[in-house]
Enzyme design. Structure first.
Site, PDB file in Angstrom:
ATOM      1  N   GLY A 104      73.246  30.548  54.372  1.00 32.02           N
ATOM      2  CA  GLY A 104      72.122  30.366  55.275  1.00 32.02           C
ATOM      3  C   GLY A 104      71.766  31.617  56.054  1.00 32.02           C
ATOM      4  CG  HIS A 160      70.307  26.423  55.793  1.00 30.14           C
ATOM      5  ND1 HIS A 160      70.469  27.097  56.984  1.00 30.14           N
ATOM      6  CD2 HIS A 160      71.566  26.137  55.362  1.00 30.14           C
ATOM      7  CE1 HIS A 160      71.748  27.211  57.273  1.00 30.14           C
ATOM      8  NE2 HIS A 160      72.448  26.644  56.310  1.00 30.14           N
ATOM      9  CG  ASP A 161      67.193  28.241  58.409  1.00 34.70           C
ATOM     10  OD1 ASP A 161      66.090  27.844  58.811  1.00 34.70           O
ATOM     11  OD2 ASP A 161      68.236  27.560  58.485  1.00 34.70           O
TER      12      ASP A 161
END
Length: 260
Positions: free
Chosen positions: A141, A123-124
């Site tokens: 992340g 994520h991200d």
């Protein structure tokens, strides 16, 4: 130009947006908030779910999963997303997670990347273009990866780290700080092993640029000078060279420190 081709055994939500000449194979699942660009091909058993924008000319191999929920305990179902550029290749079992509210809401991937089997983009993450992720290369992340980098097989990159443009992370490495541009970063825990001279020559860098990068690296990390003194010396000698400017800016902007 032709319409998208969808195998009758695939499950594609009627709200999904499919570009011209998209080819979706058997047993794929495509969710309602997915946009797929022209000529992109999904082989069998691909899952694309969540808010995902997939550009043109991508190839996604069997059992890859793009846009799944982030593997983050703080995630509470927010409508986060993934945006992917053009001409990427996602091999078998590659996973890409969408963003989180705390990390900017989005996971980004550029163009012309190769994700070998079992690679994971968390994520991200902010992934550039023309990058090679070897088998099972794993980003935590919020990791940033610059253009033209290589992340070796079974390597792990700690959350919030940066992999610079043209960095080379060797296989089975554990990276817990920022990996330097044009440098070989290898090991568990990773350390730098000098400038990737072979890679620079393969990409056609002139010899004077190769020599300047080598001097920059040696002055920063092998001269026993204080970092500020070393940076000032390099700026005076080679600061007008774009590659040296990028190298110095990357080092000075590091929040986690760089791999030495």
């Amino acid at each position: 130009m032709s319409e998208a081709r969808v195998d009758p055994r695939a499950v594609v939500h009627p709200n999904a947006k499919l570009g011209e000449d998209v080819d979706i194979g058997p047993f794929c699942v495509v969710g309602p908030d997915v946009t797929i660009g022209a000529r992109t091909r999904l082989a069998a058993h691909v899952v694309i779910d969540g808010r995902v924008s997939l550009g043109a000319d991508n190839v996604v191999a069997p059992f890859a999963s793009l846009g799944g929920a982030p593997q983050d305990l703080k995630y509470a179902g927010e409508a986060t997303s993934v945006t992917i550029g053009a001409a990427n290749r996602f091999c078998e079992y590659v996973t890409v997670s969408r963003g989180t509210a705390a990390g900017g809401w989005i996971t980004r991937i550029g163009d012309n990347n190769l994700f070998m089997a079992y690679a994971h983009i968390a994520h991200d993450a902010d992934v550039g273009s023309r990058i090679v992720f070897a088998n099972a290369a794993t980003l935590a992340g919020h990791v940033e990866v610059g253009d033209d980098a290589t992340v070796g097989a079974f390597s792990g990159v700690h959350q919030f780290c940066r992999i610079a443009k043209h960095a080379f992370v060797g296989g089975y490495s554990v990276v817990t700080q920022d990996a330097l541009p044009w440098v070989l970063t290898v090991g568990n825990r990773a350390v730098s092993h000098g400038v990737n001279v072979v890679g620079l020559k393969r990409k056609g860098y002139p010899q004077e640029t190769v020599d300047a990068i080598k001097r920059c690296y040696m002055t920063l990390f092998r001269s026993r000078m204080l970092l500020d003194e070393a940076v000032a010396k390099i700026e005076e000698e080679s600061g007008s060279i774009p590659e040296i400017r990028y190298f110095l800016d990357f080092v000075k902007s590091s929040k986690r420190g760089v791999v030495r």
